[in-house]
Design an enzyme around this catalytic site. Structure first.
Site, PDB file in Angstrom:
ATOM      1  CB  ALA A 116      -4.995   6.336  -6.662  1.00 36.96           C
ATOM      2  CE1 TYR A 147      -1.123   4.406   0.585  1.00 39.93           C
ATOM      3  CE2 TYR A 147      -2.577   5.546   2.113  1.00 39.93           C
ATOM      4  CZ  TYR A 147      -2.370   4.909   0.909  1.00 39.93           C
ATOM      5  OH  TYR A 147      -3.414   4.771   0.019  1.00 39.93           O
TER       6      TYR A 147
END
Ligand code: UDP
Length: 315
Positions: A116, A147
């Protein structure tokens, strides 16, 4: 014999919908989650299902799964800007150490691995819309970088396992997705605005609200991800809805659809907040024959209903 899939982050928003989809496709699911940002409530309905198993585990540590595994889908990670600002080290660890462990499991089991990944790997993009050939514009030392860079590293590691260890891999770049099972308090614009609107509180638009996003309903997103999983495409594929809107227009749409009395107020724009975002989905359309089906107003109505029930049940 049924196929078996391991889903990391399977108790999260996307992960839990993915578990549902795999089971619907007659695939057995082993869901792994440390419940840091995931929630057992998202998978409660699957307990007792003979095709579902839950293991509470942090995938940055060695993962042991007995028996055969056909698919490994790596969805574990804090995923909203507030989450990864609060959990910067865990975010970096799950994208790096976690991806390493999960790829190791896929290699050991000779399973197909799906990562993902995210539109965040494009950072604050200089080309618009973003296609898969764009390398991105990410600030590695900014607060969001934890992130973005973790996911960029995860993509690099995935390709290294593909090239060097010959693991069969998939990379999905997921754009803003919404729908039931999102957390009301995850800090993202969509649940925040709906929550504020349902309580007739001020709607907090960051900056001047002229930044854009493109929101995809979760069922469409999961459908695209599944199509990619069962394809043979090892290059990255964007899955998202290209229906772009400014955040200010979006706030107004939420007020209208909820019939709220809320007023809009403006707050400081977070550091490195992307100014525009819209997926170019030519590739998904061509190679997967996938295109999103549900329009935003319809998807929002369903999501507003979900949040209304959630709020009512917590009173
Ligand atoms: N945003 C906002 N108000 C909020 C939360 C977010 O205006 O209460 C803005 C945010 O600055 C960004 C956009 O909405 O420009 C989408 O933010 P979100 O956190 O949903 O996810 P992102 O797409 O940035 O990962």
């Amino acid at each position: 014999m049924k196929k078996i899939a391991v889903v990391t982050g399977g108790a999260g928003f996307l992960g839990s919908h993915l578990c549902d989809k795999l089971i619907k496709e007659d695939i057995k699911v082993i869901c792994i989650d440390n419940l840091l940002t995931g929630n057992i409530i998202n998978i409660e309905h699957l307990f007792g299902n003979e095709n579902f198993q839950f293991i509470k585990h942090d995938v940055t540590n060695f993962i042991h799964v007995p028996g055969k595994v056909d698919y490994v889908l790596h969805f574990a990670s804090p995923a909203s800007p507030i989450d990864y600002l609060l959990l910067p080290i865990q975010t970096l660890k799950v994208g790096s150490l976690g991806t390493h462990k999960v790829l190791g499991l896929a290699k050991e089991k000779n399973a197909t691995f799906l990562l993902a990944s995210t539109s965040e790997i494009y950072g604050d993009p200089e080309i618009h819309p973003q296609n898969e050939n764009y390398w991105g514009n990410v600030n590695p030392i900014g607060p969001r970088g934890v992130y973005d860079e973790a996911k960029r590293f995860a993509e690099a590691l995935t390709m290294a396992y593909h090239r060097y260890h010959k693991v069969d891999t998939r990379l999905v770049r997921i754009f803003n997705t919404y729908g039931p099972r999102m957390r009301l308090n995850d800090g993202r614009a969509l649940p925040t605005f709906i929550n504020q609107a349902l309580h007739n509180e001020e709607i907090t638009v960051f900056g001047d609200g002229q930044q854009t996003r493109s929101f995809c309903f979760v069922d469409d997103e999961i459908d695209g991800i599944f199509k990619l999983l069962v394809s043979d495409i090892t290059d990255p594929v964007n899955i998202g809805n290209p229906d772009e809107i400014t955040i200010l227009e979006f706030a107004k749409e939420v007020i209208e659809l909820t019939g709220s009395k809320s007023k809009i107020i403006y707050k400081k724009l977070p550091i490195d907040d992307p100014k525009v975002r819209q997926p170019d989905i030519t590739k998904a359309k061509t190679v997967l024959n996938w295109t999103p089906k549900l329009n935003r107003r319809e998807g929002l109505k369903r999501t507003i209903e979900y949040f209304k029930n959630l709020i009512a049940n917590h009173k």
